[in-house]
Each structure stands twice: as structure tokens, then as C-alpha cells.
Design a protein around this motif. Structure first.
Motif, PDB file in Angstrom:
ATOM      1  N   VAL A   1       0.846  -1.198   0.000  1.00 50.83           N
ATOM      2  CA  VAL A   1       0.000   0.000   0.000  1.00 50.83           C
ATOM      3  C   VAL A   1       0.880   1.246   0.000  1.00 50.83           C
ATOM      4  CG1 VAL A   1      -1.624   1.360   1.352  1.00 50.83           C
ATOM      5  CG2 VAL A   1      -1.966  -1.089   1.129  1.00 50.83           C
ATOM      6  N   GLU A   2       1.898   1.245   0.878  1.00 49.94           N
ATOM      7  CA  GLU A   2       2.789   2.404   0.953  1.00 49.94           C
ATOM      8  C   GLU A   2       3.504   2.645  -0.374  1.00 49.94           C
ATOM      9  OE1 GLU A   2       5.448   1.731   4.187  1.00 49.94           O
ATOM     10  OE2 GLU A   2       3.831   1.406   5.638  1.00 49.94           O
ATOM     11  N   LYS A   3       3.879   1.556  -1.043  1.00 55.59           N
ATOM     12  CA  LYS A   3       4.581   1.700  -2.308  1.00 55.59           C
ATOM     13  C   LYS A   3       3.660   2.096  -3.456  1.00 55.59           C
ATOM     14  CE  LYS A   3       8.198  -1.814  -1.628  1.00 55.59           C
ATOM     15  NZ  LYS A   3       8.775  -3.029  -2.240  1.00 55.59           N
ATOM     16  N   GLY A   4       2.374   1.894  -3.254  1.00 57.12           N
ATOM     17  CA  GLY A   4       1.441   2.200  -4.322  1.00 57.12           C
ATOM     18  C   GLY A   4       1.181   1.029  -5.251  1.00 57.12           C
ATOM     19  N   LEU A   5       1.593  -0.158  -4.842  1.00 56.44           N
ATOM     20  CA  LEU A   5       1.353  -1.333  -5.684  1.00 56.44           C
ATOM     21  C   LEU A   5      -0.088  -1.819  -5.596  1.00 56.44           C
ATOM     22  CD1 LEU A   5       4.599  -3.466  -5.217  1.00 56.44           C
ATOM     23  CD2 LEU A   5       3.590  -2.766  -7.368  1.00 56.44           C
ATOM     24  N   VAL A   6      -0.704  -1.577  -4.449  1.00 50.49           N
ATOM     25  CA  VAL A   6      -2.108  -1.939  -4.282  1.00 50.49           C
ATOM     26  C   VAL A   6      -2.838  -0.787  -3.599  1.00 50.49           C
ATOM     27  CG1 VAL A   6      -1.583  -4.403  -4.052  1.00 50.49           C
ATOM     28  CG2 VAL A   6      -1.737  -2.992  -2.011  1.00 50.49           C
ATOM     29  N   THR A   7      -4.152  -0.772  -3.738  1.00 48.56           N
ATOM     30  CA  THR A   7      -4.958   0.193  -2.989  1.00 48.56           C
ATOM     31  C   THR A   7      -5.816  -0.584  -2.005  1.00 48.56           C
ATOM     32  OG1 THR A   7      -6.694   0.103  -4.656  1.00 48.56           O
ATOM     33  CG2 THR A   7      -5.037   1.819  -4.885  1.00 48.56           C
TER      34      THR A   7
END
Lengths: 128, 128
Positions: free
Chosen positions: B53-59
Motif C-alpha cells: 500500500v505504501e509503495k502504491g502497488l495496491v490500494t
DNA sequence: GTGAAATTACGAAGCTCTTCGTTGACAACT
DNA sequence: AGTTGTCAACGAAGAGCTTCGTAATTTCAC
């Protein structure tokens, strides 16, 4: 007779690229070559190559003071290894998906497409 | 409108695979799915997904107590990203080499070869 | 021989990835 | 209300990769 085939890390792969294209090389030669691409210290390359010896990724002739290194596994074997890995992890093992994605990804020129076509013909001919 | 496109690690990719095929999922659902392949703890998956989530790979939808996750980048984009990376690092940017190696690697059946041929024809037709 | 340069060896530090135990919050059931 | 179970959050630990500074060794030039 097939070696274990180790999957190299990114840094190790950069070193292997140099060894594949230059053949037998010293640490200094590899370092000089890598400097053309990006900044990095001499001892960084040295350390990496020492670890690669332990792993069996490269072999080393220590008979003279400046050691001479050599890639232990061929470029094609390594490419296959990395490709198979990606195939399983990102393409569910479907070579077709991988090839199509690769083709759609990059704008190949006509000559390249022809070469691929030739190889495809070869594969088809082998299966009557 | 094109996101940065992050290259996921192996563990992250395994989770993305589940999200791509199952759509919206909770941590438990992803964990249950991954258990079919290999042993791993629930909190291990949870931690990985939190980092993703932090990396932006998933929401993540946090409106209910059990959060619901979703892949943030498509399967095809991710495949392209990983493929391009490998292309540069192991094939000197030559898509032809990569494709030929992929084809020689795996025994593709006739149907697969035909599909690849069809795609190749498409590319050729587009360049008269 | 002595000093300078090159080379290897060693070890440490920072980073990411992976793993998991523990804790605290929330929910459901009795 | 209390017990039980589920979940997210957090921290920590270990492994691997990368980086580099420092020390020890050898070689070479003078």
C-alpha cells in the motif's frame, strides 16, 4: 552435466555482461568497463566478484598477483534461467503470453521481425 | 496519466497474481490462496500487503473492519515493466534475442506457435 | 633498498525483502 | 458482561545485496 545454474542479482549480471563480451578479465578491467555506465568504487566491484567466486558464478585464476576472472556459466544459459524464472512468476508459464508481450512492447524493425519469423519457421518445420 | 510503474519483488508479485485473478480480496483470501502453493504465515502476507500500500502497488478500502485490497497496476503493465527490465539487463535491449531465447526454451505446441505467428503477421501488416 | 602505486582481503554499514511473534482493537456469541 | 475468535498494527530479526573505507600485501620505479 548441467550445472545448478544460479540466478544472478542485478549487480552480478552487470559484471557477467562484461565478462561475456570481454572474456578473461581482471577486476580493474571490469571496473573500467562498468564506469562507462555508472559511477561505482573499485572495491565495490572487487567485493562483488569475490562473492561471485564463492557462489560459483565466476572462476578465478590466482596464479599471478592480479587475479583473472571468467564467467562460469554461459550467457545463453543465464538468459534462459532468468527468462524461465520470469515466465513462471509473471506469465503463469505461458511462453506465448511472454513472447506476445515482448513483441508488443518494443518497436522491432523489419529485419528483426524477419529473423524471428525465420526462427518460427524453423520450429514449425521441426514439427510436421 | 501513466503511473511510475513499480517493479514488484517476488513476494509482491505472488500477491499481485492473486489480486489479478480474484479481483477485490481481503488479506485472508490472499493468504488462503497462497497457501495452496507454499507454507507462509498470515501476518507475513499482511505485512507485505501493508508495505505494498505504501509503495502504491495496491490500494485498500478501509471502510469496513476487514480491509479490502486491489491491485493498483494492471497485469499487462507489470509484465511489460518486468520484461523491459530483463531486456535491458540480460539481452542488451534486443527484443529479438529475448524472443528467440524464449521460444527455444520451452516446447511450445502447435496452437501456441500459430498464435504467435498470427501476432507476428499483424505486426508485419502494420508496417508495409 | 625505499617509496609509491596497485591489488587483494576484511569488515562494517545501510538497504530491501521476508518472516513472524506480540499486542491491542473490534466483533460475535452466550 | 465476559469469553472467544478475527483482524490490523507494530516491531524485530535474519538474510541477501550493495557500497565503501581501511589494512595488508605485492610489485615496480627510482
Amino acid at each position: 552435466m548441467s550445472q545448478p545454474l544460479i540466478r544472478p542479482s542485478d549487480g552480478e549480471l552487470a559484471i557477467l555482461r562484461v565478462l561475456w563480451s570481454h572474456g578473461l578479465s581482471t577486476v580493474r578491467e571490469v571496473h573500467d568497463e562498468l564506469l562507462k555506465e555508472r559511477e561505482m568504487g573499485y572495491t565495490t566491484v572487487l567485493k562483488l566478484m569475490q562473492i561471485m567466486v564463492e557462489k560459483g558464478l565466476v572462476t578465478r585464476d590466482e596464479s599471478s598477483r592480479t587475479h583473472v576472472y571468467q564467467a562460469a556459466q554461459g550467457e545463453e544459459s543465464t538468459q534462459s534461467c532468468l527468462l524461465n524464472d520470469l515466465l513462471q512468476k509473471a506469465f503463469e508459464g505461458s511462453a506465448k503470453s511472454l513472447v506476445v508481450r515482448a513483441l508488443s512492447n518494443t518497436k522491432s524493425n523489419d529485419a528483426e521481425l524477419d529473423e524471428i519469423q525465420a526462427y518460427l519457421d524453423l520450429l514449425k518445420a521441426r514439427k510436421p
